[in-house]
Design a protein around this motif. Structure first.
Motif, short mmCIF file in Angstrom:
data_model
loop_
_atom_site.label_atom_id
_atom_site.label_comp_id
_atom_site.label_asym_id
_atom_site.label_seq_id
_atom_site.Cartn_x
_atom_site.Cartn_y
_atom_site.Cartn_z
N ASN A 258 0.84 -1.18 0.00
CA ASN A 258 0.00 0.00 0.00
C ASN A 258 0.88 1.24 0.00
N ILE A 259 0.49 2.24 -0.76
CA ILE A 259 1.25 3.47 -0.89
C ILE A 259 0.41 4.63 -0.36
N LYS A 260 0.96 5.40 0.54
CA LYS A 260 0.29 6.60 1.01
C LYS A 260 0.83 7.79 0.23
N ILE A 261 -0.03 8.44 -0.54
CA ILE A 261 0.35 9.61 -1.34
C ILE A 261 -0.14 10.85 -0.61
N SER A 262 0.78 11.71 -0.22
CA SER A 262 0.46 12.91 0.56
C SER A 262 0.82 14.17 -0.23
N VAL A 263 -0.04 15.17 -0.14
CA VAL A 263 0.19 16.45 -0.81
C VAL A 263 -0.07 17.57 0.20
N SER A 264 0.85 18.52 0.29
CA SER A 264 0.67 19.70 1.14
C SER A 264 1.03 20.94 0.34
N VAL A 265 0.21 21.98 0.49
CA VAL A 265 0.47 23.24 -0.21
C VAL A 265 0.33 24.40 0.78
N ILE A 266 1.14 25.41 0.58
CA ILE A 266 1.02 26.65 1.35
C ILE A 266 0.48 27.72 0.40
#
Length: 229
Positions: free
Chosen positions: A215-223
């Motif tokens: 299983n792959i956890k794909i995370s995205v964060s933006v400011i």
């Protein structure tokens, strides 16, 4: 010449004013995040085959026996020649530490191999086969998706929407209104893999090893910075 002096003076006056104006824009800065967990489509296993013998030609002979034997068994599982990417053969002296001294143990011949397991359901069979070789060390496994960018685009949209909703709420609580977007910056989180089970070499030899790897956890964060009206 007089006109040039006037133009230079105008620039000297205008630039600080523009800088001052940009620094005094009322802004609100928020972070938007989104993540999802997906199953891997395929895997890349990094391994090395290393033989140590008293003579370097002996270690080379043993290595040349192991590589075709392993390749043949992996082909039975379904891997092709293009799925088995081999490095050049590395050779040298092999040492160990005994009583705080470095002792020459022999000479090694080594080959680094990347196995591209395109069918994730066959990875247990591949691990079981690798477990049969004492000369093989599994250095790591990368789980991957064929549609990684499409999934990532959806997470970007969710993260940006979360940032906007957060900024709107904060502006409302401050009795003001949110204006246009001032800047957007991505925060590098890095995806990480969540293998559902970890396996020892002996466990790999069992016929009932369960699947469900990668299983792959794909995370995205933006400011995001918004101007305040």
């Amino acid at each position: 010449m007089q006109l040039i002096k006037i133009a230079l003076l105008s620039l000297i006056f205008i630039l600080p004013c523009q800088t001052f104006a940009s620094e005094n824009i009322r802004k609100i800065t928020v972070i938007g995040k989104s993540e999802t967990v997906v199953e891997a489509h395929y895997a890349v296993i990094q391994l090395n085959i290393k033989h140590v013998e008293k003579e370097i030609n002996q270690s080379h002979i043993e290595l040349m026996k192991t590589i075709p034997k392993l390749t043949g068994e992996l082909k039975k599982i379904g891997l092709t020649d293009t799925d088995i990417k081999k490095s050049l053969i590395l050779q040298g002296q092999d040492y160990s530490w005994e009583k705080n001294s470095r002792v020459l143990k022999g000479y090694y011949s080594e080959c680094l191999i990347d196995l591209h397991v395109k069918d994730i359901n066959k990875i247990a069979e591949v691990y079981r086969e690798l477990a049969n070789y004492q000369s093989i060390t599994i250095q790591g496994t990368d789980f991957k998706r064929n549609d990684d960018f499409d999934i990532r685009k959806i997470e970007y949209e969710k993260a940006l929407r979360a940032a906007k909703e957060k900024a709107e709420y904060m502006a409302q609580m401050l009795n003001t209104k949110m204006g246009r977007v001032y800047s957007v910056q991505e925060v590098s989180n890095g995806d990480y893999f969540m293998p559902q089970m970890l396996y020892e070499k002996e466990a790999m030899k069992a016929e009932n090893v369960p699947t469900g790897f990668g299983n792959i956890k794909i995370s995205v964060s933006v400011i995001v910075e918004f101007e305040l009206e």
